[in-house]
Scaffold this motif. Structure first.
Motif, short mmCIF file in Angstrom:
data_model
loop_
_atom_site.label_atom_id
_atom_site.label_comp_id
_atom_site.label_asym_id
_atom_site.label_seq_id
_atom_site.Cartn_x
_atom_site.Cartn_y
_atom_site.Cartn_z
N SER A 200 -35.43 6.87 -18.74
CA SER A 200 -35.64 5.68 -17.93
C SER A 200 -34.59 4.64 -18.29
CB SER A 200 -37.05 5.14 -18.18
OG SER A 200 -37.26 3.92 -17.49
N ARG A 201 -34.48 3.60 -17.48
CA ARG A 201 -33.63 2.47 -17.82
C ARG A 201 -34.34 1.59 -18.85
NH1 ARG A 201 -31.45 0.60 -11.85
NH2 ARG A 201 -33.33 1.63 -11.10
N TYR A 202 -33.56 0.94 -19.71
CA TYR A 202 -34.16 -0.03 -20.63
C TYR A 202 -33.41 -1.35 -20.52
CZ TYR A 202 -30.40 0.40 -24.18
OH TYR A 202 -29.21 0.37 -24.85
N ILE A 203 -34.12 -2.43 -20.81
CA ILE A 203 -33.55 -3.78 -20.76
C ILE A 203 -33.71 -4.43 -22.12
CG2 ILE A 203 -33.81 -6.10 -19.79
CD1 ILE A 203 -34.69 -4.82 -17.18
N ALA A 204 -32.59 -4.88 -22.67
CA ALA A 204 -32.57 -5.65 -23.91
C ALA A 204 -32.29 -7.11 -23.57
CB ALA A 204 -31.51 -5.11 -24.86
N GLY A 205 -32.40 -7.98 -24.57
CA GLY A 205 -32.19 -9.40 -24.33
C GLY A 205 -30.84 -9.72 -23.73
N PHE B 182 -37.66 -0.01 -29.25
CA PHE B 182 -38.02 -0.27 -27.84
C PHE B 182 -39.04 0.76 -27.37
CE2 PHE B 182 -34.63 -3.09 -25.77
CZ PHE B 182 -34.50 -3.85 -26.92
N LYS B 183 -40.22 0.27 -26.97
CA LYS B 183 -41.27 1.20 -26.54
C LYS B 183 -42.23 0.61 -25.51
CE LYS B 183 -43.99 -0.03 -30.65
NZ LYS B 183 -44.66 0.49 -31.86
N ARG B 184 -41.98 -0.61 -25.06
CA ARG B 184 -42.90 -1.25 -24.11
C ARG B 184 -42.43 -1.02 -22.68
NH1 ARG B 184 -43.50 -7.12 -24.98
NH2 ARG B 184 -45.54 -6.88 -24.02
N ARG B 185 -43.31 -0.52 -21.85
CA ARG B 185 -42.99 -0.24 -20.45
C ARG B 185 -43.15 -1.51 -19.61
NH1 ARG B 185 -42.33 4.47 -18.12
NH2 ARG B 185 -42.77 6.44 -19.20
N PHE B 186 -42.34 -1.58 -18.57
CA PHE B 186 -42.56 -2.58 -17.52
C PHE B 186 -42.45 -1.88 -16.18
CE2 PHE B 186 -37.97 -2.74 -18.44
CZ PHE B 186 -37.42 -2.58 -17.18
N ARG B 187 -43.02 -2.50 -15.17
CA ARG B 187 -42.99 -1.97 -13.81
C ARG B 187 -42.17 -2.90 -12.93
NH1 ARG B 187 -44.53 3.11 -15.01
NH2 ARG B 187 -46.47 3.10 -16.24
N ALA B 188 -41.66 -2.35 -11.84
CA ALA B 188 -40.91 -3.18 -10.89
C ALA B 188 -41.75 -4.38 -10.47
CB ALA B 188 -40.53 -2.34 -9.67
N ASP C 28 -36.29 -4.99 -10.37
CA ASP C 28 -36.83 -4.28 -9.21
C ASP C 28 -36.94 -2.78 -9.48
OD1 ASP C 28 -34.17 -3.62 -9.25
OD2 ASP C 28 -33.71 -4.31 -7.21
N PHE C 29 -37.08 -2.42 -10.76
CA PHE C 29 -37.23 -1.01 -11.14
C PHE C 29 -38.15 -0.92 -12.36
CE2 PHE C 29 -33.36 -2.81 -12.97
CZ PHE C 29 -33.55 -2.60 -14.34
N ASP C 30 -38.70 0.25 -12.60
CA ASP C 30 -39.50 0.49 -13.80
C ASP C 30 -38.57 0.73 -14.99
OD1 ASP C 30 -41.54 0.43 -11.99
OD2 ASP C 30 -42.10 2.55 -12.18
N GLY C 31 -39.06 0.45 -16.20
CA GLY C 31 -38.23 0.70 -17.36
C GLY C 31 -38.94 0.42 -18.66
N VAL C 32 -38.13 0.24 -19.71
CA VAL C 32 -38.63 0.05 -21.07
C VAL C 32 -37.92 -1.16 -21.68
CG1 VAL C 32 -38.90 1.12 -23.35
CG2 VAL C 32 -38.94 2.55 -21.28
N THR C 33 -38.63 -1.90 -22.52
CA THR C 33 -38.02 -3.03 -23.20
C THR C 33 -38.54 -3.11 -24.63
OG1 THR C 33 -37.46 -5.38 -23.00
CG2 THR C 33 -39.73 -4.76 -22.51
N GLY C 34 -38.08 -4.15 -25.37
CA GLY C 34 -38.43 -4.28 -26.78
C GLY C 34 -39.43 -5.37 -27.05
#
Length: 396
Positions: free
Chosen positions: A35-40, A65-71, A88-94
């Motif tokens: 999946s895509r992930y987003i960092a700060g 990084f293990k927390r999911r987010f949804r679009a 606007d997409f699902d992914g993972v963040t910290g």
């Protein structure tokens, strides 16, 4: 702009935690699909959209990084309150990014949430509720305790529509500015590229009638009279503009005289921690009789019979020419520096004066278009402030 005034008579005071939850859904590194992930660093201040990300199956995916987010979820940076975004997409963040989602049946529209967290009222509240002394951070509890007035759904929908229109217009203008910038770089690059031989380049020391000369940085003055100086932020977008960065200094008239800023003076940034800023130049459009330039700048006065000053600035700041200069820069304690010797050894192309005039005329036309776009930006900023004002404060 708000042709129909917004009535707050039916707005209800709530705490953020009453209508929003901090989501803790977890990503399984061993079994879940990449999946895509987003960092700060992927979240830009003041920009609610996400245009950069990493992938969970690459070597740079952080192990924490293990927390999911949804679009549509809102990501809120706990260390930088001006970093708010809604991917606007699902992914993972910290752990530094809250994942905020409106509670079911809370009567708050998810699309309004990022704007609620981007206004002056919220920033003021957040500044008063930081935790930590040096490395400040924002906990969930004070975030959940933030109180605001919730409009009826119909008013929320109207506000979201207005915010979306404002943001769309702003993105269109940004795209136009980017295209103008690209056109400028391409035009100058093509012109300079038509002079390819070594003999077409002339040493800067042979094009100057004065300089390069370092400035002076005398002691600051407690009095708001007498001579003034500036910081290097006076150099921006090829212009020497002292507005917003002036300070008074202790200096006699005799001491100041050699360093007074005059019309058509060109200044180069002598040193900066940002390598791209080091060596950039800006031109003064007027004489400032009581303003001296600091020793962080180097002044140059070019022979007007050889080079038009506007053409010097356009050529000097072009990536190709600036890249040649900055290759000479030296780094000391994290600061990149160029000196007078580097500048004298730098080379510039000297086209016929007619070609220079045509180039300057074309570039000024581009600048006029950019100025018109920036004026529209100012109108959009006023619109944005009015919208934030509409959702701040108490109910009537």
């Amino acid at each position: 702009m708000l042709e129909q005034p917004i009535s707050k008579s039916e707005w209800t005071e709530v705490a953020l935690g009453d209508v929003v939850e901090n989501i803790n859904e977890y990503f399984d590194r061993d079994n879940d699909e990449p999946s895509r992930y987003i960092a700060g660093e992927h979240v830009d201040e003041g920009k609610l959209t996400i245009s950069r990300w990493g992938m969970t199956d690459d070597d740079f995916f952080p192990p924490t990084f293990k927390r999911r987010f949804r679009a549509g979820d809102v990501l809120f940076h706990s260390r930088n309150i001006k970093k708010v975004a809604s991917p606007d997409f699902d992914g993972v963040t910290g752990e530094k990014l809250f994942v905020l989602r409106v509670k079911p049946a809370s009567l708050l529209m998810q699309d309004l949430l990022p704007y609620l967290l981007s206004g002056a009222d919220f920033f003021e509240y957040a500044e008063q509720n930081w935790s930590g002394s040096v490395n400040k951070f924002f906990n969930w509890r004070p975030l959940a305790n933030y109180r605001f007035y919730l409009p009826p759904l119909q008013e929320q929908a109207r506000l979201v529509e207005l915010f979306a229109a404002q943001r769309s217009a702003e993105e269109t203008l940004l795209c136009s500015l980017q295209k103008l910038g690209d056109l400028r770089i391409s035009y100058i690059g093509d012109l300079l590229g038509s002079y390819r031989s070594a003999s077409d380049r002339v040493l800067v020391e042979n094009l100057l009638i004065d300089g390069p000369t370092n400035g002076r940085s005398p002691a600051p003055s407690d009095s708001e009279t007498g001579f003034k100086t500036v910081s290097i932020s006076a150099i921006r977008d090829g212009i020497f503009d002292p507005e917003g960065c002036i300070k008074f200094v202790e200096m006699t008239a005799a001491e100041a005289r050699p360093f007074i800023v005059q019309s058509d003076d060109i200044f180069a940034v002598r040193g900066n921690g940002n390598r791209d800023i080091c060596g950039r130049v800006g031109i003064s459009r007027q004489t400032y009789p009581e303003l001296v330039y600091p020793d962080l700048l180097i002044r140059m006065r070019f022979d007007p019979s050889r080079l038009l000053t506007d053409f010097v600035v356009a050529q000097w700041n072009h990536p190709a020419a600036h890249g040649r200069l900055i290759s000479r820069a030296k780094s000391s304690n994290g600061i990149w520096k160029v000196n007078g010797q580097d500048i004298r050894a730098h080379t510039l192309v000297v086209p016929p004066m007619r070609a220079q005039r045509e180039a300057v005329q074309f570039l000024r036309a581009l600048d006029m278009q950019a100025a018109a776009i920036n004026a529209r930006f100012a109108t959009l900023r006023d619109m944005k402030r009015e919208l934030f004002k509409a959702i701040s404060g108490g109910a009537e």
